[in-house]
Design a protein around this motif. Structure first.
Motif, PDB file in Angstrom:
ATOM      1  N   GLN A   1       0.818  -1.206   0.000  1.00 46.64           N
ATOM      2  CA  GLN A   1       0.000   0.000   0.000  1.00 46.64           C
ATOM      3  C   GLN A   1       0.853   1.257   0.000  1.00 46.64           C
ATOM      4  N   ALA A   2       1.970   1.227   0.721  1.00 48.55           N
ATOM      5  CA  ALA A   2       2.870   2.385   0.763  1.00 48.55           C
ATOM      6  C   ALA A   2       3.484   2.650  -0.610  1.00 48.55           C
ATOM      7  N   VAL A   3       3.957   1.598  -1.259  1.00 48.06           N
ATOM      8  CA  VAL A   3       4.565   1.758  -2.586  1.00 48.06           C
ATOM      9  C   VAL A   3       3.525   2.196  -3.606  1.00 48.06           C
ATOM     10  N   SER A   4       2.350   1.577  -3.561  1.00 48.96           N
ATOM     11  CA  SER A   4       1.282   1.943  -4.503  1.00 48.96           C
ATOM     12  C   SER A   4       0.870   3.397  -4.323  1.00 48.96           C
ATOM     13  N   SER A   5       0.743   3.835  -3.081  1.00 46.93           N
ATOM     14  CA  SER A   5       0.367   5.230  -2.806  1.00 46.93           C
ATOM     15  C   SER A   5       1.440   6.193  -3.312  1.00 46.93           C
ATOM     16  N   TRP A   6       2.704   5.834  -3.089  1.00 48.45           N
ATOM     17  CA  TRP A   6       3.802   6.696  -3.554  1.00 48.45           C
ATOM     18  C   TRP A   6       3.797   6.810  -5.068  1.00 48.45           C
ATOM     19  N   ILE A   7       3.539   5.708  -5.760  1.00 47.17           N
ATOM     20  CA  ILE A   7       3.531   5.722  -7.227  1.00 47.17           C
ATOM     21  C   ILE A   7       2.378   6.567  -7.746  1.00 47.17           C
ATOM     22  N   THR A   8       1.187   6.357  -7.207  1.00 53.34           N
ATOM     23  CA  THR A   8       0.020   7.098  -7.698  1.00 53.34           C
ATOM     24  C   THR A   8       0.115   8.591  -7.395  1.00 53.34           C
ATOM     25  N   GLU A   9       0.796   8.946  -6.308  1.00 55.18           N
ATOM     26  CA  GLU A   9       0.959  10.359  -5.969  1.00 55.18           C
ATOM     27  C   GLU A   9       2.093  11.025  -6.745  1.00 55.18           C
ATOM     28  N   THR A  10       3.035  10.221  -7.234  1.00 50.35           N
ATOM     29  CA  THR A  10       4.219  10.760  -7.898  1.00 50.35           C
ATOM     30  C   THR A  10       4.042  10.907  -9.401  1.00 50.35           C
ATOM     31  N   VAL A  11       3.455   9.916 -10.043  1.00 46.15           N
ATOM     32  CA  VAL A  11       3.369   9.935 -11.507  1.00 46.15           C
ATOM     33  C   VAL A  11       2.397  11.008 -11.972  1.00 46.15           C
ATOM     34  N   SER A  12       2.673  11.549 -13.153  1.00 44.30           N
ATOM     35  CA  SER A  12       1.839  12.602 -13.721  1.00 44.30           C
ATOM     36  C   SER A  12       0.621  12.002 -14.405  1.00 44.30           C
ATOM     37  N   PRO A  13      -0.421  12.820 -14.641  1.00 39.30           N
ATOM     38  CA  PRO A  13      -1.603  12.331 -15.362  1.00 39.30           C
ATOM     39  C   PRO A  13      -1.256  11.786 -16.749  1.00 39.30           C
ATOM     40  N   PHE A  14      -0.250  12.371 -17.388  1.00 35.12           N
ATOM     41  CA  PHE A  14       0.159  11.892 -18.712  1.00 35.12           C
ATOM     42  C   PHE A  14       0.679  10.461 -18.631  1.00 35.12           C
ATOM     43  N   VAL A  15       1.483  10.180 -17.601  1.00 33.07           N
ATOM     44  CA  VAL A  15       2.031   8.831 -17.430  1.00 33.07           C
ATOM     45  C   VAL A  15       0.906   7.842 -17.154  1.00 33.07           C
ATOM     46  N   VAL A  16      -0.059   8.247 -16.351  1.00 27.04           N
ATOM     47  CA  VAL A  16      -1.199   7.371 -16.058  1.00 27.04           C
ATOM     48  C   VAL A  16      -1.961   7.048 -17.334  1.00 27.04           C
ATOM     49  N   THR A  17      -2.194   8.074 -18.168  1.00 26.88           N
ATOM     50  CA  THR A  17      -2.885   7.859 -19.443  1.00 26.88           C
ATOM     51  C   THR A  17      -2.087   6.927 -20.345  1.00 26.88           C
ATOM     52  N   LEU A  18      -0.766   7.135 -20.394  1.00 26.75           N
ATOM     53  CA  LEU A  18       0.094   6.280 -21.209  1.00 26.75           C
ATOM     54  C   LEU A  18       0.062   4.838 -20.715  1.00 26.75           C
ATOM     55  N   MET A  19       0.103   4.658 -19.413  1.00 29.77           N
ATOM     56  CA  MET A  19       0.066   3.316 -18.845  1.00 29.77           C
ATOM     57  C   MET A  19      -1.282   2.644 -19.083  1.00 29.77           C
ATOM     58  N   ASP A  20      -2.345   3.440 -19.101  1.00 30.01           N
ATOM     59  CA  ASP A  20      -3.668   2.898 -19.419  1.00 30.01           C
ATOM     60  C   ASP A  20      -3.684   2.290 -20.814  1.00 30.01           C
ATOM     61  N   ILE A  21      -2.932   2.902 -21.726  1.00 31.79           N
ATOM     62  CA  ILE A  21      -2.850   2.398 -23.096  1.00 31.79           C
ATOM     63  C   ILE A  21      -1.964   1.157 -23.167  1.00 31.79           C
ATOM     64  N   LEU A  22      -0.805   1.243 -22.524  1.00 29.53           N
ATOM     65  CA  LEU A  22       0.163   0.148 -22.595  1.00 29.53           C
ATOM     66  C   LEU A  22      -0.320  -1.108 -21.883  1.00 29.53           C
ATOM     67  N   THR A  23      -1.130  -0.932 -20.847  1.00 33.00           N
ATOM     68  CA  THR A  23      -1.594  -2.096 -20.086  1.00 33.00           C
ATOM     69  C   THR A  23      -2.502  -2.995 -20.911  1.00 33.00           C
ATOM     70  N   VAL A  24      -3.012  -2.473 -22.029  1.00 29.13           N
ATOM     71  CA  VAL A  24      -3.864  -3.268 -22.918  1.00 29.13           C
ATOM     72  C   VAL A  24      -3.098  -4.472 -23.466  1.00 29.13           C
ATOM     73  N   MET A  25      -1.768  -4.351 -23.558  1.00 33.48           N
ATOM     74  CA  MET A  25      -0.962  -5.455 -24.093  1.00 33.48           C
ATOM     75  C   MET A  25      -0.981  -6.691 -23.198  1.00 33.48           C
ATOM     76  N   GLY A  26      -1.543  -6.559 -22.021  1.00 30.31           N
ATOM     77  CA  GLY A  26      -1.686  -7.719 -21.152  1.00 30.31           C
ATOM     78  C   GLY A  26      -3.116  -8.209 -21.060  1.00 30.31           C
ATOM     79  N   SER A  27      -4.009  -7.574 -21.807  1.00 29.13           N
ATOM     80  CA  SER A  27      -5.423  -7.960 -21.750  1.00 29.13           C
ATOM     81  C   SER A  27      -5.641  -9.306 -22.432  1.00 29.13           C
TER      82      SER A  27
END
Length: 222
Positions: free
Chosen positions: A36-62
């Motif tokens: 939970q600590a690591v997940s919280s740090w990641i979500t608070e640190t990464v920018s909205p652009f990175v989150v959007t990019l990861m949303d796209i890239l994560t499709v490769m595991g669908s």
């Protein structure tokens, strides 16, 4: 040809040991605070652009992406009379999906967000999709491990082989990280997913070689 080289046995056993260690910690909930600590740090640190990019890239595991790509590659390999490699890929993918489902049912770890159900091609199955190990991570890791295997085995130029290995290794890492960034999994889920995928890769390779060695008319080509 041996079933596996010594270094491959070492890698497989090391990854299996890591998975067992993470499994014990998961059963005892010893990793919850750290996750939970690591997940919280990641979500608070990464920018909205990175989150959007990861949303796209994560499709490769669908499921949709992996199944479609797997079937396309398998058919292509059959067309090129590489039936052993086609069988290897199909065993990796569909066996990996079954293994992931069994492990999720065994551990039944809740996701960091809202609990979801299993979905594929727009259809939902009323079965809870648990968190440990990450299914996206396992599916993509197995697919890209096969791609690395093909690059290492068939690309003759050292530079091309190196770039292929680097590319697909990077994709394994990126898709795994994306699952934490989008809030779908804990870090230990993705480490466990990668570890057990490597184990499953070598298990499938060893079994296939073992079976082919006992077929008099088969040419050992994997």
């Amino acid at each position: 040809m041996p079933l596996l080289k010594a270094k491959h046995w070492f890698i497989a056993m090391g990854c299996f040991g890591l998975f067992l260690l993470l499994s014990v910690f998961s059963f005892r909930d010893d990793l919850t605070t750290l996750d939970q600590a690591v997940s919280s740090w990641i979500t608070e640190t990464v920018s909205p652009f990175v989150v959007t990019l990861m949303d796209i890239l994560t499709v490769m595991g669908s499921s949709e992406f992996v199944l479609v790509v797997t079937l396309m590659i398998a058919v292509f390999l059959l067309f090129r009379k590489r039936w052993q490699h086609s069988l290897f890929l199909l065993s990796l993918t569909f066996g990996g999906i079954a293994l992931n489902f069994l492990l999720k049912i065994l551990f039944q770890r809740e996701r960091p967000g809202d609990m979801s159900v299993i979905e594929a091609f727009g259809q939902s199955i009323e079965i809870a999709s648990y968190s440990f190990p990450s299914g996206h991570t396992m599916r993509s890791t197995l697919l890209f491990l096969f791609a690395i295997y093909i690059c290492d085995r068939f690309l003759r130029k050292n530079r091309s082989r190196t770039w292929g290995v680097v590319l697909f290794s990077a994709l394994i890492i990126v898709v795994a990280i994306s699952r934490v960034v989008v809030g779908a999994h804990f870090p230990s889920d993705i480490f466990a997913g990668v570890a057990i995928s490597i184990v499953w890769f070598y298990v499938c390779l060893a079994i296939l070689r073992f079976l082919l060695k006992r077929m008099p008319t088969a040419r050992l080509d994997v």
